[in-house]
Design an enzyme around this catalytic site. Structure first.
Site, mmCIF file in Angstrom:
data_model
loop_
_atom_site.group_PDB
_atom_site.id
_atom_site.type_symbol
_atom_site.label_atom_id
_atom_site.label_comp_id
_atom_site.label_asym_id
_atom_site.label_seq_id
_atom_site.Cartn_x
_atom_site.Cartn_y
_atom_site.Cartn_z
ATOM 1 N N ASP A 1 11.635 -17.246 15.858
ATOM 2 C CA ASP A 1 10.941 -17.780 14.692
ATOM 3 C C ASP A 1 11.382 -19.238 14.568
ATOM 4 O O ASP A 1 11.844 -19.847 15.545
ATOM 5 C CB ASP A 1 11.199 -16.914 13.437
ATOM 6 C CG ASP A 1 12.623 -17.009 12.916
ATOM 7 O OD1 ASP A 1 13.457 -17.678 13.562
ATOM 8 O OD2 ASP A 1 12.910 -16.422 11.853
ATOM 9 N N CYS B 1 16.242 -15.245 16.120
ATOM 10 C CA CYS B 1 15.893 -15.629 14.752
ATOM 11 C C CYS B 1 17.197 -16.043 14.079
ATOM 12 O O CYS B 1 18.203 -16.256 14.769
ATOM 13 C CB CYS B 1 15.115 -14.535 14.013
ATOM 14 S SG CYS B 1 16.062 -13.075 13.515
ATOM 15 N N THR C 1 19.441 -14.462 12.171
ATOM 16 C CA THR C 1 20.520 -13.496 12.412
ATOM 17 C C THR C 1 20.325 -12.716 13.715
ATOM 18 O O THR C 1 21.246 -12.023 14.155
ATOM 19 C CB THR C 1 20.551 -12.451 11.283
ATOM 20 O OG1 THR C 1 19.258 -11.812 11.247
ATOM 21 C CG2 THR C 1 20.856 -13.087 9.938
ATOM 22 N N HIS D 1 24.459 0.512 29.927
ATOM 23 C CA HIS D 1 24.417 1.863 29.338
ATOM 24 C C HIS D 1 23.094 2.178 28.638
ATOM 25 O O HIS D 1 22.669 3.335 28.644
ATOM 26 C CB HIS D 1 25.562 2.040 28.327
ATOM 27 C CG HIS D 1 26.892 2.215 28.994
ATOM 28 N ND1 HIS D 1 28.010 2.650 28.322
ATOM 29 C CD2 HIS D 1 27.284 2.021 30.289
ATOM 30 C CE1 HIS D 1 29.045 2.717 29.164
ATOM 31 N NE2 HIS D 1 28.627 2.322 30.362
ATOM 32 N N HIS E 1 23.815 7.959 31.625
ATOM 33 C CA HIS E 1 23.215 7.019 30.675
ATOM 34 C C HIS E 1 21.685 7.154 30.665
ATOM 35 O O HIS E 1 21.043 6.958 29.639
ATOM 36 C CB HIS E 1 23.627 5.584 31.005
ATOM 37 C CG HIS E 1 25.115 5.405 31.028
ATOM 38 N ND1 HIS E 1 25.885 5.593 29.910
ATOM 39 C CD2 HIS E 1 25.964 5.100 32.041
ATOM 40 C CE1 HIS E 1 27.157 5.395 30.224
ATOM 41 N NE2 HIS E 1 27.233 5.100 31.511
#
Ligand code: RB5
Length: 149
Positions: A12, A69, A71, A102, A137
């Site tokens: 963003d 973005c 965060t 994983h 996994h």
């Protein structure tokens, strides 16, 4: 992943410069890069950009995605709504390696207001340098896919 791996980048408005720096770094490593913007710092909603990048990965047009973005959280949440996407937010290199090894993550999200450029590039290197280990996994990743219905 080989150097022929195609990587989509999006963000963003939080830090288009960081995204562009990552794009240049990834291209320098020899990967094919599709930077889908945005190209200006005008405010723009992260769900749109998370979805756009995720759709390119989900369709197979791109192999992996890197999104940014403020965060890393909101754009990750949007990307993970697209079927077939496994995206994690990373602020450390260990997690970046592990989400490939994983969780077979096909997208990496980072928070431009959380980490600096140097760490972001190290995280990208850790993500791109790791391979899915399969085995037990794979069974667990298949369980994630099954939740999608
Ligand atoms: C935009 O200001 C900010 O909310 C966004 O970049 C992100 O941090 C959302 O999760």
């Amino acid at each position: 992943m080989t150097a022929k791996t195609r990587i989509v980048l999006s963000s963003d408005h939080a830090d288009i410069k960081l995204r562009q720096t990552i794009a240049a770094h990834v291209a320098e490593l020899g990967y094919e890069v599709e930077d889908i913007g945005p190209m200006t710092s005008e405010s723009t909603p992260y769900p749109k950009h998370g979805e756009e990048a995720a759709r390119r990965v989900a369709s197979g047009e791109c192999d992996l995605g890197i999104i940014v973005c403020g965060t890393g959280q909101g754009i990750m949440m949007a990307a993970n709504k697209v079927k077939g996407i496994r995206c994690g937010v990373c602020s450390d290199t260990f997690s970046a390696r592990m989400i490939r090894q994983h969780n077979n993550a096909n997208m990496l999200s980072m928070g431009a207001r959380v980490i600096g450029e140097g760490l972001a590039l190290d995280i990208v290197d850790a993500f791109l340098g790791a391979e899915f280990e399969g085995g037990r996994h794979a069974t667990r990743v298949d369980m994630i896919t099954a939740i999608e219905g």
